[in-house]
Design a protein around this motif. Structure first.
Motif, short mmCIF file in Angstrom:
data_model
loop_
_atom_site.label_atom_id
_atom_site.label_comp_id
_atom_site.label_asym_id
_atom_site.label_seq_id
_atom_site.Cartn_x
_atom_site.Cartn_y
_atom_site.Cartn_z
N ASN A 388 0.84 -1.21 0.00
CA ASN A 388 0.00 0.00 0.00
C ASN A 388 0.87 1.25 0.00
O ASN A 388 0.67 2.18 0.80
N ARG A 389 1.87 1.26 -0.86
CA ARG A 389 2.77 2.40 -0.96
C ARG A 389 2.79 2.92 -2.39
O ARG A 389 2.44 2.22 -3.33
N ARG A 390 3.22 4.15 -2.53
CA ARG A 390 3.39 4.74 -3.85
C ARG A 390 4.75 4.34 -4.41
O ARG A 390 5.69 4.09 -3.65
N GLU A 430 13.31 2.13 7.74
CA GLU A 430 12.61 3.23 8.42
C GLU A 430 12.98 3.37 9.88
O GLU A 430 12.62 4.35 10.54
#
Length: 431
Positions: A388-390, A430
């Motif tokens: 669910n990331r760009r 991250e």
């Protein structure tokens, strides 16, 4: 040697080719003109070499030839050449001619049609190419071409300086013939070459590279390279070849590699001259190599440099990972060609690839069931959806990580497992 050729039976030409060309010659003769087989096909038949094409010379003007045959292509009509299509096969038919005014040391500015076949043969480069053969088996050999073939000698027709000034490419062709046929070069021909070699700079690199290709693909490329070096022609080209033998062992491996592997032979030559992959890129472009061939040669040189800079032979696990990364970067074809390249080198030097055997790298290659991103059971779009990331630079890095891990066998090539690993990679970055 000549007795076996006193008939129409071509022994070294395909029968369809021989019959088709014979029909063209008979048709010209039936219309009242002279016609002969000429040049390379006659030479190769006499030498017992495979005849691949059959050129014809005739007293008929090109406009006349064009009216005699139903299908003719005006390929070089102003220079007297048309292509006759007979039984679906093309045959170059050229009118007897003499040439003059070679201002660019390659192409004649004036062509004059003549009526005598011997005058036509007089303009040709070497005696072995200045022969014609009639439909009745009669030879036209005014300059002793058969005798020179028997002597295994390459000799210019007439004054070598004149022949080479007319077409400077003939100097490279002379060396190519000497290399491929194993012939000697006549003293006057060699002397003439040295006297006018500066004219080679007029010749397009594409034509020189084509001759070099034929020479390197021949049975004795080292002899051809030595003659190119000894003559100094390598430094007289429009784009000089930096022929400094940095590593003679590498160059001596060239003939070990199969003749069909021409680009591996080129890679060995370039590498043996101490030319880096970055320097080779510019050289190959200027030498008019196609993009595909340039990529093959550059891939081999880059693979070679990376392996010998990083492989150590003391940590096989690290060397295996290096191998896998190189295969993934350059592709399986390059890896397999590189192994062939090393086989050639090892045949003359008996050395290992930085302490790693070829048998070992072959095993590593065979064990790689995943060799490119298309083999990965996870696409970029599936990765974006699962996380669910760009999209962004991160995606390529993650996919490359998954590819290496799977290719090395550290990670099963399973969609769900790959997605889970991708999530962990993102989390670590991250933190």
């Amino acid at each position: 040697m000549s007795e076996q050729h006193q008939s129409l039976a071509w022994q070294y030409a395909d029968s369809d080719l021989a019959n088709g060309s014979a029909k063209v010659i008979r048709t010209l003769i039936d219309h009242g003109y002279e016609a002969y087989w000429v040049g390379g096909c006659v030479r190769d038949e006499y030498m017992g070499r495979k005849v691949s094409d059959m050129d014809i010379t005739t007293s008929a003007l090109p406009e006349v030839t064009s009216t005699i045959f139903p299908k003719v292509i005006p390929t070089g009509i102003k220079h007297g050449t048309v292509t006759v299509i007979e039984n679906g096969q093309p045959f170059e038919v050229t009118t007897y001619r003499v040439e003059s005014g070679y201002e660019d040391h390659r192409h004649p500015t004036q062509v004059t049609f003549v009526r005598d076949v011997e005058e036509d043969l007089r303009r040709r480069d070497f005696t072995m190419n200045a022969m014609a053969l009639g439909i009745d088996g009669a030879w036209v050999d005014p300059f002793g071409g058969r005798s020179d073939v028997d002597l295994q000698m390459i000799r210019c027709v007439g004054d070598a300086r004149v022949r080479f000034r007319e077409d400077a490419l003939r100097m490279v062709r002379c060396i190519r013939f000497a290399s491929v046929f194993g012939f000697a070069i006549a003293k006057d021909t060699w002397k003439g070459m040295l006297e006018v070699r500066d004219t080679l700079s007029w010749i397009a690199m594409e034509r020189i590279r084509t001759e070099m290709d034929k020479m390197l693909a021949g049975p004795d490329p080292l002899r051809g390279l030595e003659l190119i070096k000894k003559s100094g022609l390598y430094s007289k080209m429009k784009v000089p070849f930096p022929y400094v033998t940095d590593n003679p062992t590498i160059i001596s491996a060239i003939p070990v590699v199969d003749t069909v592997q021409l680009d591996i032979r080129w890679a060995l030559l370039i590498h043996g001259c101490g030319i880096s992959s970055s320097e080779a890129d510019k050289l190959l472009r200027e030498w008019t190599f196609s993009n595909r061939r340039r990529e093959v040669i550059m891939g081999l040189l880059s693979f070679q440099e990376a392996w010998f800079e990083q492989a150590r032979g003391i940590d096989l696990a690290a060397d295996r990972l290096l191998w896998i990364n190189l295969v993934l970067k350059h592709g399986t074809d390059t890896a397999e060609a590189w192994i062939l390249m090393q086989e050639g080198i090892q045949a003359v030097s008996k050395c290992l690839c930085n302490g790693v055997s070829l048998e070992q790298v072959r095993q590593w290659l065979e064990a790689m069931h995943i060799r490119s991103l298309k083999d990965l059971k996870l696409t970029g779009s599936e990765l974006l959806q699962a996380l669910n990331r760009r999209g962004g630079p991160w995606m390529g890095k993650v996919l490359q990580h998954l590819l290496v891990k799977s290719a090395a066998g550290f990670l099963p090539n399973d969609r769900d497992i790959l997605i889970e690993e991708a999530k962990q990679v993102i989390e670590r970055e991250e933190q």
